[in-house]
Motif scaffolding. Structure first.
Motif, PDB file in Angstrom:
ATOM      1  N   LYS A 349     -27.589 -14.213  40.139  1.00 51.04           N
ATOM      2  CA  LYS A 349     -29.018 -14.567  40.077  1.00 51.04           C
ATOM      3  C   LYS A 349     -29.345 -15.313  38.790  1.00 51.04           C
ATOM      4  O   LYS A 349     -30.354 -15.070  38.131  1.00 51.04           O
ATOM      5  CB  LYS A 349     -29.874 -13.306  40.207  1.00 51.04           C
ATOM      6  CG  LYS A 349     -29.780 -12.697  41.582  1.00 51.04           C
ATOM      7  CD  LYS A 349     -30.113 -11.226  41.574  1.00 51.04           C
ATOM      8  CE  LYS A 349     -29.412 -10.512  42.686  1.00 51.04           C
ATOM      9  NZ  LYS A 349     -28.696  -9.306  42.255  1.00 51.04           N
ATOM     10  N   THR A 433     -36.676 -10.785  47.664  1.00 56.27           N
ATOM     11  CA  THR A 433     -36.799 -11.860  46.669  1.00 56.27           C
ATOM     12  C   THR A 433     -36.318 -13.184  47.264  1.00 56.27           C
ATOM     13  O   THR A 433     -35.259 -13.245  47.893  1.00 56.27           O
ATOM     14  CB  THR A 433     -35.965 -11.539  45.409  1.00 56.27           C
ATOM     15  OG1 THR A 433     -36.370 -10.269  44.912  1.00 56.27           O
ATOM     16  CG2 THR A 433     -36.160 -12.610  44.333  1.00 56.27           C
ATOM     17  N   PHE A 435     -35.245 -16.863  46.193  1.00 52.41           N
ATOM     18  CA  PHE A 435     -34.869 -17.750  45.084  1.00 52.41           C
ATOM     19  C   PHE A 435     -35.001 -19.192  45.549  1.00 52.41           C
ATOM     20  O   PHE A 435     -34.416 -19.572  46.562  1.00 52.41           O
ATOM     21  CB  PHE A 435     -33.427 -17.482  44.658  1.00 52.41           C
ATOM     22  CG  PHE A 435     -33.204 -16.112  44.090  1.00 52.41           C
ATOM     23  CD1 PHE A 435     -33.289 -15.894  42.719  1.00 52.41           C
ATOM     24  CD2 PHE A 435     -32.922 -15.017  44.916  1.00 52.41           C
ATOM     25  CE1 PHE A 435     -33.077 -14.621  42.176  1.00 52.41           C
ATOM     26  CE2 PHE A 435     -32.722 -13.747  44.394  1.00 52.41           C
ATOM     27  CZ  PHE A 435     -32.799 -13.545  43.022  1.00 52.41           C
ATOM     28  N   LYS A 479     -41.123 -11.210  45.943  1.00 51.13           N
ATOM     29  CA  LYS A 479     -40.915 -11.885  44.665  1.00 51.13           C
ATOM     30  C   LYS A 479     -40.422 -13.294  44.956  1.00 51.13           C
ATOM     31  O   LYS A 479     -39.560 -13.491  45.820  1.00 51.13           O
ATOM     32  CB  LYS A 479     -39.848 -11.147  43.842  1.00 51.13           C
ATOM     33  CG  LYS A 479     -40.434 -10.088  42.934  1.00 51.13           C
ATOM     34  CD  LYS A 479     -39.512  -9.786  41.765  1.00 51.13           C
ATOM     35  CE  LYS A 479     -38.514  -8.701  42.160  1.00 51.13           C
ATOM     36  NZ  LYS A 479     -37.752  -8.196  40.991  1.00 51.13           N
ATOM     37  N   ALA A 481     -38.601 -16.373  43.022  1.00 51.32           N
ATOM     38  CA  ALA A 481     -37.922 -16.768  41.784  1.00 51.32           C
ATOM     39  C   ALA A 481     -37.782 -18.282  41.804  1.00 51.32           C
ATOM     40  O   ALA A 481     -37.034 -18.830  42.612  1.00 51.32           O
ATOM     41  CB  ALA A 481     -36.559 -16.097  41.697  1.00 51.32           C
ATOM     42  N   TYR A 502     -45.855 -16.191  34.554  1.00 57.14           N
ATOM     43  CA  TYR A 502     -44.540 -15.882  35.120  1.00 57.14           C
ATOM     44  C   TYR A 502     -43.629 -15.387  34.007  1.00 57.14           C
ATOM     45  O   TYR A 502     -43.834 -15.681  32.838  1.00 57.14           O
ATOM     46  CB  TYR A 502     -43.931 -17.118  35.795  1.00 57.14           C
ATOM     47  CG  TYR A 502     -43.836 -18.328  34.875  1.00 57.14           C
ATOM     48  CD1 TYR A 502     -42.764 -18.468  33.974  1.00 57.14           C
ATOM     49  CD2 TYR A 502     -44.819 -19.318  34.892  1.00 57.14           C
ATOM     50  CE1 TYR A 502     -42.697 -19.559  33.129  1.00 57.14           C
ATOM     51  CE2 TYR A 502     -44.747 -20.408  34.047  1.00 57.14           C
ATOM     52  CZ  TYR A 502     -43.682 -20.534  33.166  1.00 57.14           C
ATOM     53  OH  TYR A 502     -43.601 -21.590  32.317  1.00 57.14           O
ATOM     54  N   TYR A 508     -34.885 -18.366  36.033  1.00 57.72           N
ATOM     55  CA  TYR A 508     -35.853 -18.283  37.129  1.00 57.72           C
ATOM     56  C   TYR A 508     -37.193 -17.796  36.611  1.00 57.72           C
ATOM     57  O   TYR A 508     -37.247 -16.818  35.856  1.00 57.72           O
ATOM     58  CB  TYR A 508     -35.376 -17.312  38.219  1.00 57.72           C
ATOM     59  CG  TYR A 508     -34.266 -17.846  39.094  1.00 57.72           C
ATOM     60  CD1 TYR A 508     -34.530 -18.833  40.046  1.00 57.72           C
ATOM     61  CD2 TYR A 508     -32.977 -17.344  38.986  1.00 57.72           C
ATOM     62  CE1 TYR A 508     -33.521 -19.320  40.867  1.00 57.72           C
ATOM     63  CE2 TYR A 508     -31.954 -17.827  39.808  1.00 57.72           C
ATOM     64  CZ  TYR A 508     -32.243 -18.812  40.739  1.00 57.72           C
ATOM     65  OH  TYR A 508     -31.249 -19.300  41.552  1.00 57.72           O
ATOM     66  N   TYR A 510     -40.245 -15.836  37.644  1.00 58.22           N
ATOM     67  CA  TYR A 510     -40.554 -14.867  38.695  1.00 58.22           C
ATOM     68  C   TYR A 510     -42.072 -14.698  38.853  1.00 58.22           C
ATOM     69  O   TYR A 510     -42.785 -14.489  37.868  1.00 58.22           O
ATOM     70  CB  TYR A 510     -39.945 -13.505  38.378  1.00 58.22           C
ATOM     71  CG  TYR A 510     -38.457 -13.427  38.638  1.00 58.22           C
ATOM     72  CD1 TYR A 510     -37.972 -12.882  39.835  1.00 58.22           C
ATOM     73  CD2 TYR A 510     -37.545 -13.911  37.705  1.00 58.22           C
ATOM     74  CE1 TYR A 510     -36.606 -12.803  40.087  1.00 58.22           C
ATOM     75  CE2 TYR A 510     -36.172 -13.833  37.950  1.00 58.22           C
ATOM     76  CZ  TYR A 510     -35.702 -13.273  39.131  1.00 58.22           C
ATOM     77  OH  TYR A 510     -34.357 -13.205  39.389  1.00 58.22           O
TER      78      TYR A 510
END
Lengths: 642, 642
Positions: A349, A433, A435, A479, A481, A502, A508, A510
Motif C-alpha cells: 500500500k 479501501t 486505492f 476509505k 486512498a 486528508y 496516498y 486518505y
C-alpha cells in the motif's frame, strides 16, 4: 481479503490520452497479429506459429518452423484477445479464438504435454534442456492466456487444457525422488501457475510455483549440469560459456540483492516472488523483493522506466551504468517492471511503487508501439543517431525506426496485452479501501467488501493535472486512498465542492466517504528539469525534461540534426504549449544554445579552435511519441551549461 | 630514385622516450612470444603454432590446433626477430629462428604451398574459401617475415621458401583461364608480394599484387559466390549474412571514397594501393588513396590515432561516429594507419601525413603494450569505467587491463614488429634530399645519391621541443627537409650557431647544407586544449589535452573515481611538470570542478535537485601510459563549462 485489482470486465476506460492506444489493440494489433501468425504479411519475418499447432493437431501436414518458444506468439495473442473480449465483445473474434483453442487442444499430448516444438521436432528431448528449451516458459504463457480467456469469455475449454498441462508439470517437477529437480531457464511458468491458482483455488499450482522459486540457484547450478552432459547441443550459440547470472540462477532467490542478468527473466521472477510473498506470507521473499526493487529503481533504471542496459544478452549490467545510445531497455522488460511494481504496491500500500509503474507505462511501454499500432520497438534507447545505427556494428540492435514484426515476436503482443489490461493498474481494492493509482478516465464497478459500488473517474490527465472521481453512495463508509504522485508540487482535494482535509501515508492521501461524492483532485505538476544521480556517468552535466509522468525528448524534426550539440538553459522558463502534432498533448519549449557546426573548418577533425555557440530555442515532445514523424535523431538527456 | 626509408641495420636508435619501449622487443617480447608460441606460459591462451609446423614438417605427431591464421604468429615473430637482428646481433636468437625456418621449409608442400591449417586439416580445401580461409593473408605475413629476416641477417633460406610459395600463388591466381579469379578475404598478401618485389626485383610479384587490388570488388562479389556454393561451411559464425563492405570488396578499390569495414583489412589494403600507385605510377590509385586517407583523418579517426569504432567486427562505422567508451580502435589498425601514412608521406613529400603517423605511434600503438612489455591491449577505448566492462555485455570487448596473450594474437607481435622497425619512420631519402620525419635520437648512415653520410639526431623530445641534427660533410650540397609538426606554434632553425632561413613547403622547412653542420631545431609546443569537430557527437562540450604528439588522459589513480563528473576550466593555465611516475615524461595539471556525488540523496536516481559542484585540480598523464598503475577509470575527453 487480499488487496487486488478490479476484474477487467468491470472497467470501462474512455480516456483522452490512453483510449487511442488501447483501441489499437482490437482494431489493429489483434487483427494484424493474427495475420502475422498466419504469415499473411508481406516483408515481415515468418511466424508459422498457427501452422505449427495445426501440424501437431494433425489438421495439417508439414514440419515445425520457428524458435523453441514460437508457441508463445499464439498464447500472447489469445491473452490479448481474452483481455479485449472482457471489455469489448466481438463474436467473430471469439469464434476465431475458439477455433485456435480447439486446435491447441488437439495438439496437446495424451498426458497433457503441450509444446509444438518438442512434440513435432524432438519428442524424446522433452524436459531435457530446461535452460534453453523454453517449455516451462511457453507453458506459463499458455496458462496466462487461458486465465485471461476464461475471465474475458467465461469459457473453460482453454483453462482445462492448461490445467491438464499444469497437472503434468506438477507430476514431473518437485523435490520428491523420481521427479526432476530443475527450474525454468526463462521464468514465466511461476506467474502462470499462480494465476491458475487464483482462478481455480488449487493450492497445488501455488506450491509448484513456490518449488520453482525456492529451488532456483540452490546448490549446483541446474543449467550448468545440463550443459555438462556429454553430447549437449546448444540451441542458442550465444549460450556457450553460460553465466548463471543471466537467468538469475547464480544464487538462491532470497540471497539476491542486485538485479542481474536478462532483464525480462529477472522481472518475471520478481513478480512471482512478490505473489508468493503475498499468498504464502513469506517475509524472506518479501524482503528480497524489496531489495531487488530498490536496486533497480535507485541504481539500474532509466528515467523512462527502461531496464536492462546491455545490448548484448539484454542484460542488467552494474549500478549506475545507464548508457543512453547503445542500451537495450526492452519493451517487455518495462512491462515486467510495471507488473512487479503493481504487485509491490498492492502488497505494501505504498504509492511510490506506482510512481515507477506509471513511469514505465507512460514512457517505455508506450514508446514500444507506433501511434498507428503497426510497428514496434523492441529496444528503447534514450538517444538515437540513425546514421550510426549500422548493420553488423556495436549499435545494430538500436533501430531508429519501429519494426513491422519480429522473428522473436515477444514485444508486440506483450504491449498489446498490456494495453488491453491497463485497467488492472488503475485501482486496487482491499476490504473497504479503494486505492486510486493511475489517473485514467473510466467508469467502473468496484467490488468492495459486501457491496459493489459504481465509480467514474474523469480527467484530461496528463494534459491537465486534475481529475474528478464520482463515487455512488456506499452502504457503509469507505476509505479512498488517492495517490499523491512524486511529481505533484501541491495537492488539493475537494469533496462535493469543499476543500477536504486528508492524511498522507506512503504516498496516498486518505479520505473517508459515506455518501455519494464528487471528489476533485488537483495538483501542480509543471514541466521540470530532472537531474540524474551524478554516479550515472552517462548523464553528468545533463538534464531531462519531465512533465507529470511523461519524459520529454528532442527530435531532429523540430530541432535540426546533431542534437548532441544543443545545450539548454535551465535558468529560463519552460514554456508549455498544446501540441500542433497530437491532440491533447503538451509540448515544451526551452531556451538554449547550439554549438555551431557550419563555421568549423571541416578539413580538421581536431583543432585548438573553440567551436562557436549561438542562441537557439529547443522544442521537446513526449518520449513515447518519438519516431512517429519519420526517421531522425532523438535525445532525452540534454546538455546544460548551468 | 624512389623516396624510401633507411635500411634498419643502418639506424641505431638511442632515445630517451622510445628506447625503453624498443628494448622490450628483444629483452621481453621476443622471448615471451617464443614461450607463448610454444605454450610455456601459464594462464595464457594456448597457441600451438610452433607445434603445428612441426607436425606438418613430420617432426612431431598430432593434430592442428588453433585458428585458420595460426601460422601468422610464427611469421610475425620471425619478422620481429628479423628487425631486431638488423640492429642487435644475437647468435642464440638467430639460431633459434633458423631452426624454426628449417621446420617451416619442411612443412612446405612439394609445390610450394605453405599453410599448416589446410595442409594438416583440409588439404583438399586449399583456395576454396578465400573469404574465411586466410591462406593469402598468412602467405603475406610469411613474405613480410622472410624479407625482414633476409634484411636482418642476410640469410636467404626463408626468402627462398616464400618465393616458392609466391610463385605458386602467381600460377594459381590471375585473369587467365584456368586460374582462380579471386582475391584475399583479408588483405595482406599484397604488401608481402610488394616487399618481395622490392628485395628481388621480380616484376611478377608486383603484378600479382596489382591483380589482387585491381580485381577486388569488381563485378559479382567473389566471397558471396563462395558462400552461395552448396554445402558451404562457415569457419566464423559471425560471417553469416556477410557484408562485402567488411572486406572492402563492395566496390572496385578506385571507386571507394570512404573507409569501410574491418579497419585492419582496410588500412593494409590502402598500404598496398599506395605502394602500387608509386611503383606503377597509377594516378587513379593515388587519387583513391588520397580520398580514403582524407576520409579517415577528417572524419573517422580518434584523437589518439585509433580507427575502427565498432566493437562488433572491428569496423569503421560512419562519419564522425567516434564513441569513446565502447569503441574498438584495434592496436593493429593504428599500426596499419601508420604504415599507410608513411607511404603517403613518402609519395607526396607532405609532412601532414607524418603528423597522423606520429599521432598513431605515440598514442594508440604505444598504449597497446604495458611498460614492462608483458601485457597488451587489443582494444583502445578513450574512456574506461572498469566496473561497466562486464563479461557478456555490450562492453565486454573493452578490457580495463592489458591482457597477457590472446588466442587471436595479432596485436602483441604486430606492436613488437612496429617497435623493432620504428627506424623506418624517422627519415626518408630521395636523391639528395633528407626528410626528417620523427624526432627520435639516433645515429644513422644515410644512403644518399652517390654517397653515404653519417647523421646524428639528439633530442629529449617529447619532453623538450628541440633537437640537434649533426650531419657529416657531404660531397655535394644536400637538402634537409625538417618536418614542422602541426603542433609547433613557433619554429626556429639554427645552423652551426646561426639562425637559418628556411622555406616551408607541405609541412617541411627546407634548408641546404654543403658542409659538416650542426642543425638545431626548436619550436614551442606547449600543452593545449583540443576540440573535436562538433559533428563528432561524442565530443561536443568536451576538450582533450595534447602536448606535442602526446594525447593526455585522466586516471582514477590521480583524480578519484567518476571521471565523468569532472569539468575542466579552459581559461586557466595548463601546468606542465615532470612526472613523478616516469622519467622524462611531462604530466599536466589543470583547474576544474567536480560534480559532487556524496551530497546526492542516494535513495533517488532522478531528482529536481541540482547536484553541487566543488573546485578541484585535475592531473593528466600521457594516454599511452594509462593502466600501468593498476586498474581504474580513464578518460581522454573531459567536460568543460567554458
Amino acid at each position: 481479503m487480499q488487496p487486488k485489482s478490479i476484474p477487467l470486465e468491470q472497467i470501462n476506460i474512455q480516456d483522452l490520452f490512453w483510449s487511442k492506444h488501447i483501441d489499437l489493440v482490437k482494431n489493429v494489433i489483434i487483427p494484424y497479429q493474427w495475420e502475422a501468425m498466419n504469415d499473411l504479411i508481406e516483408d515481415a519475418e515468418s511466424s508459422h506459429c498457427i501452422e505449427n499447432f495445426k501440424i501437431a493437431a494433425k489438421e495439417a501436414e508439414g514440419a515445425f518452423y520457428g524458435a523453441v518458444f514460437q508457441d508463445t506468439d499464439v498464447a500472447k495473442w489469445l491473452e490479448a484477445v481474452g483481455f479485449s473480449l472482457a471489455t469489448h465483445k466481438d463474436e467473430a473474434l471469439e469464434k476465431m479464438a475458439d477455433r485456435v483453442i480447439e486446435t491447441i487442444g488437439k495438439a496437446q499430448c495424451e498426458d497433457g504435454y503441450l509444446n509444438t516444438y518438442f512434440t513435432l521436432k524432438a519428442p524424446e528431448d522433452r524436459w531435457t534442456d530446461l535452460c534453453e528449451g523454453h517449455e516451462l516458459y511457453t507453458a506459463g504463457h499458455m496458462m496466462e492466456a487461458a486465465v485471461a480467456y476464461y475471465k474475458g469469455t467465461g469459457k473453460k475449454r482453454f483453462l482445462e487444457i492448461v490445467m491438464k498441462f499444469a497437472d503434468l508439470i506438477c507430476e514431473t517437477f518437485g523435490s520428491e525422488a523420481g521427479k526432476i529437480h530443475g527450474y525454468p531457464g526463462h521464468q514465466e511458468v511461476e506467474i502462470g501457475l499462480i494465476k491458475l491458482y487464483e482462478v481455480t483455488g488449487n493450492q497445488r499450482y501455488l506450491e509448484m510455483a513456490k518449488y520453482f522459486i525456492d529451488t532456483r540457484g540452490v546448490g549446483e547450478n541446474y543449467f550448468l549440469k545440463e550443459m555438462a552432459r556429454p553430447g549437449y547441443q546448444y540451441i542458442f550459440p550465444e549460450f556457450k560459456d553460460y553465466d548463471p547470472r543471466y537467468s538469475q540462477s547464480h544464487l538462491p532467490v532470497r540471497e539476491q540483492e542486485t538485479a542481474e542478468g536478462h532483464a525480462v527473466r529477472a522481472v518475471y521472477m520478481y513478480c512471482a516472488m512478490a505473489d508468493l510473498a503475498k499468498y504464502c506470507k513469506d517475509e524472506s521473499l518479501y524482503k528480497a523483493c524489496m531489495k531487488l526493487w530498490d536496486n533497480i529503481v535507485t541504481k539500474r533504471m532509466y528515467i523512462t522506466g527502461g531496464i536492462g542496459s546491455s545490448g548484448i544478452l539484454e542484460r542488467f549490467t552494474t549500478d549506475y551504468d545507464l548508457p543512453n545510445e547503445y542500451n537495450y531497455s526492452e519493451s517487455c522488460a518495462s512491462i515486467g517492471l510495471a507488473l512487479f511494481g503493481l504487485r509491490m504496491a498492492q502488497m505494501t500500500k505504498d504509492a511510490t511503487f506506482i510512481d515507477v509503474v506509471e513511469r514505465a507505462l507512460y514512457n517505455t511501454v508506450l514508446a514500444g508501439i507506433a501511434l498507428d499500432g503497426k510497428s514496434f520497438f523492441y529496444v528503447n534507447p534514450l538517444e538515437v543517431w540513425p546514421e550510426a545505427c549500422i548493420h553488423r556494428t556495436s549499435k545494430e540492435h538500436v533501430k531508429p525506426i519501429r519494426q513491422k514484426w519480429f522473428g522473436v515476436a515477444c514485444c508486440p503482443p506483450n504491449i498489446a496485452r498490456t494495453l488491453a489490461s491497463l485497467g488492472q493498474y488503475i485501482y486496487t481494492v482491499e476490504e473497504r479501501t479503494l486505492f486510486v493509482q493511475l489517473f485514467i478516465s473510466n467508469d467502473t464497478c468496484i467490488p468492495l467488501e459486501n457491496e459493489n459500488i459504481q465509480v467514474q473517474l474523469t480527467t484530461c490527465f496528463p494534459q491537465n493535472n486534475s481529475y474528478t472521481l464520482h463515487i455512488a453512495k456506499p452502504n457503509a463508509p469507505i476509505k479512498v486512498a488517492l495517490r499523491v504522485p512524486d511529481y505533484a508540487e501541491t495537492y488539493k482535494v475537494m469533496v462535493n465542492g469543499e476543500e477536504a482535509p486528508y492524511a498522507v501515508e506512503k504516498g496516498y492521501a486518505y479520505i473517508l466517504i459515506d455518501a455519494e461524492s464528487e471528489i476533485n483532485v488537483s495538483f501542480l505538476a509543471p514541466a521540470r528539469w530532472i537531474y540524474a544521480n551524478p554516479s550515472v556517468r552517462a548523464d553528468v552535466g545533463k538534464v531531462a525534461l519531465q512533465r507529470g509522468p511523461l519524459v520529454y525528448c528532442l527530435e531532429e524534426k523540430d530541432n535540426g540534426d546533431n542534437l548532441s550539440s544543443l545545450y539548454v538553459d535551465t535558468t529560463k522558463a519552460i514554456e508549455e504549449m498544446p501540441s500542433a502534432n497530437w491532440k491533447g498533448i503538451v509540448e515544451l519549449k526551452v531556451s538554449g544554445k547550439r554549438v555551431e557546426t557550419e563555421s568549423w573548418d571541416k578539413a580538421k577533425l581536431y583543432s585548438t579552435h573553440k567551436p562557436k555557440m549561438v542562441d537557439t530555442t529547443l522544442q521537446a515532445i513526449p518520449y513515447p511519441y518519438w519516431n512517429n514523424r519519420g526517421v531522425g535523431e532523438m535525445l532525452v538527456w540534454m546538455k546544460t551549461f548551468n
